[in-house]
Design an enzyme around this catalytic site. Structure first.
Site, short mmCIF file in Angstrom:
data_model
loop_
_atom_site.label_atom_id
_atom_site.label_comp_id
_atom_site.label_asym_id
_atom_site.label_seq_id
_atom_site.Cartn_x
_atom_site.Cartn_y
_atom_site.Cartn_z
N SER A 235 0.64 -1.36 0.05
CA SER A 235 0.00 -0.15 0.20
C SER A 235 1.02 1.28 0.00
O SER A 235 1.32 1.05 0.69
CB SER A 235 -1.13 0.39 1.24
OG SER A 235 -1.81 1.33 1.14
N HIS B 88 -1.43 -1.26 -3.88
CA HIS B 88 -2.81 -1.05 -3.59
C HIS B 88 -2.23 0.51 -3.38
O HIS B 88 -1.86 1.17 -2.56
CB HIS B 88 -2.93 -1.96 -2.50
CG HIS B 88 -3.65 -1.72 -1.79
ND1 HIS B 88 -5.08 -1.95 -1.54
CD2 HIS B 88 -4.70 -0.66 -0.12
CE1 HIS B 88 -6.17 -1.81 -1.30
NE2 HIS B 88 -5.55 -1.17 -0.39
N ASP C 8 -4.99 3.55 -1.72
CA ASP C 8 -5.48 3.95 -0.87
C ASP C 8 -5.83 5.24 -1.16
O ASP C 8 -5.95 6.34 -0.59
CB ASP C 8 -5.54 4.06 0.85
CG ASP C 8 -4.85 2.28 1.42
OD1 ASP C 8 -5.95 1.87 1.26
OD2 ASP C 8 -4.01 2.19 1.69
N MET D 99 -8.83 7.92 0.27
CA MET D 99 -10.09 8.30 1.27
C MET D 99 -10.47 10.03 1.06
O MET D 99 -9.81 10.98 0.98
CB MET D 99 -9.33 8.10 2.60
CG MET D 99 -8.53 7.23 2.88
SD MET D 99 -7.93 6.92 4.87
CE MET D 99 -6.83 5.72 4.30
N HIS E 289 -8.81 1.34 -3.95
CA HIS E 289 -9.39 0.62 -2.83
C HIS E 289 -10.35 2.05 -2.49
O HIS E 289 -9.86 3.46 -1.54
CB HIS E 289 -8.62 0.27 -1.52
CG HIS E 289 -9.67 0.29 -0.43
ND1 HIS E 289 -8.53 -0.52 1.29
CD2 HIS E 289 -10.72 0.17 -0.48
CE1 HIS E 289 -9.80 -0.25 1.37
NE2 HIS E 289 -10.99 0.19 1.09
N MET F 253 -12.29 4.64 -0.47
CA MET F 253 -12.99 4.37 1.31
C MET F 253 -13.25 6.04 1.36
O MET F 253 -13.10 7.15 1.73
CB MET F 253 -11.69 4.66 2.16
CG MET F 253 -10.97 3.27 2.20
SD MET F 253 -10.19 3.17 3.59
CE MET F 253 -8.75 3.61 1.45
N MET G 292 -11.16 -6.44 5.09
CA MET G 292 -10.45 -5.39 6.08
C MET G 292 -10.49 -5.72 7.14
O MET G 292 -10.98 -6.02 7.94
CB MET G 292 -11.60 -4.14 6.40
CG MET G 292 -11.41 -2.35 5.20
SD MET G 292 -10.14 -2.28 4.00
CE MET G 292 -9.58 -1.36 5.92
N GLY H 121 -9.06 3.65 7.40
CA GLY H 121 -9.01 5.20 7.09
C GLY H 121 -7.30 5.41 7.92
O GLY H 121 -6.69 6.28 7.15
N ASP I 54 -6.92 -6.25 4.45
CA ASP I 54 -6.42 -5.09 3.95
C ASP I 54 -6.31 -4.57 5.45
O ASP I 54 -7.47 -4.29 6.23
CB ASP I 54 -6.66 -3.91 3.17
CG ASP I 54 -5.79 -2.76 3.10
OD1 ASP I 54 -5.29 -3.07 3.70
OD2 ASP I 54 -6.99 -1.88 2.75
C1 DX5 Z 1 -6.50 1.48 5.73
C2 DX5 Z 1 -5.71 1.35 4.07
C3 DX5 Z 1 -4.82 -0.07 3.92
C4 DX5 Z 1 -3.56 0.41 4.99
C5 DX5 Z 1 -2.53 -0.68 5.42
O1 DX5 Z 1 -7.57 2.41 5.69
O2 DX5 Z 1 -7.07 0.07 3.26
O3 DX5 Z 1 -4.91 -0.63 3.12
O4 DX5 Z 1 -2.94 1.17 4.06
O5 DX5 Z 1 -1.33 -0.11 6.07
P1 DX5 Z 1 -0.80 -0.99 6.76
O6 DX5 Z 1 -0.18 -2.41 6.48
O7 DX5 Z 1 -0.29 -0.22 8.03
O8 DX5 Z 1 -2.13 -1.57 8.06
ZN ZN Z 2 -6.52 -0.20 2.08
#
Ligand code: DX5
Ligand code: ZN
Length: 231
Positions: free
Chosen positions: A11, A36, A38, A40, A69, A71, A140, A145, A178
């Site tokens: 990620s 990946h 993210d 948000m 992803h 969010m 998840m 977040g 994830d």
């Molecule tokens: C959290 C994200 C994850 C995050 C994972 O909301 O969706 O993809 O980046 O990070 P780690 O592996 O550090 O938990």
């Molecule tokens: Zn993610």
């Protein structure tokens, strides 16, 4: 039934955003399978990260599949644009997507793989009827977040349930986990039935990214061999 090959998806949330192209290359050279991404919105989740321009930039610097992803609350409105920006796969949250069937169709029609994400205690039942329209399910294993949170083991029940449905129905669906995935937790996630492993801090937080990815792969091999011995 043979297990699907295990894929590692670092990620970028945990990488140095000032050096995104270098970090992406570092992940690729270290053997990452997907990247990946993210996204948000500060609404569905209490954090803001990156959006369309960054996905476009990533697309121009890497051949790794971009696993986006979302969010965000209004995923249906933006999904097509994230595909146009270069995403190969898109996950939308079932908790944020009232018209899930339509949103998944929009993603597929735009030419990407479509997936649905579930928060750690969202019942698997909520996505059961969506299975025929899915290329992957993202479970998840932390509350979405933030990176660097602690793995929530009870979310693996959802992985087990989905894995069972996928096998019983002969579906071609990847199961992705994830959040909090590292050398200590990845074995349990594999044992539960996941085959795609997102890892942020465990990969980009390591000095040696290649060593970090290899360690994760070793743990998967170990989990697979333990399971074979039991069966
Ligand atoms: C959290 C994200 C994850 C995050 C994972 O909301 O969706 O993809 O980046 O990070 P780690 O592996 O550090 O938990
Ligand atoms: Zn993610």
């Amino acid at each position: 039934m043979a297990r699907r090959p295990a894929l590692i998806a670092p990620s970028i949330l945990a990488c140095d955003f000032a050096r995104l192209a270098d970090e992406t290359a570092r992940a690729k050279h270290a053997g990452a399978d997907w990247l990946h991404v993210d996204v948000m919105d500060g609404h569905f989740v209490p954090n803001l990260t990156i959006g369309l321009p960054v996905v476009e930039c990533l697309r121009s610097v890497t051949t790794l599949p971009l696993d986006t992803h979302l969010m965000i609350s209004d995923a249906e409105r933006y999904a097509e644009r994230f595909v146009a920006a270069g995403s190969d796969r898109i996950s939308v949250h079932v908790e944020a997507c009232p018209h899930l069937h339509r949103t998944l169709q929009v993603i597929r029609d735009a030419g990407a793989k479509a997936g649905v994400a579930l928060n750690p205690i969202t019942p698997a039942l909520l996505i059961e009827s969506a299975l025929p329209y899915l290329d992957h399910v993202l479970v998840m294993t932390v509350n979405p977040g933030f990176g660097g949170q602690k793995f929530i083991p009870s979310a693996l029940e959802t992985v087990r349930t989905i894995r069972r449905w996928v096998i019983q129905r002969g579906l071609d669906i990847d199961i992705e986990v994830d959040g909090g995935i590292n050398a200590d937790t990845i074995g349990a996630a594999r044992e539960a039935g996941a085959n795609v492993f997102v890892a942020g801090s465990a990969v980009f937080g390591a000095n040696d990214v290649k060593h970090a990815i290899n360690t994760l792969r070793d743990r998967i091999v170990h989990a697979d061999s333990e399971q074979q011995e039991c069966s």
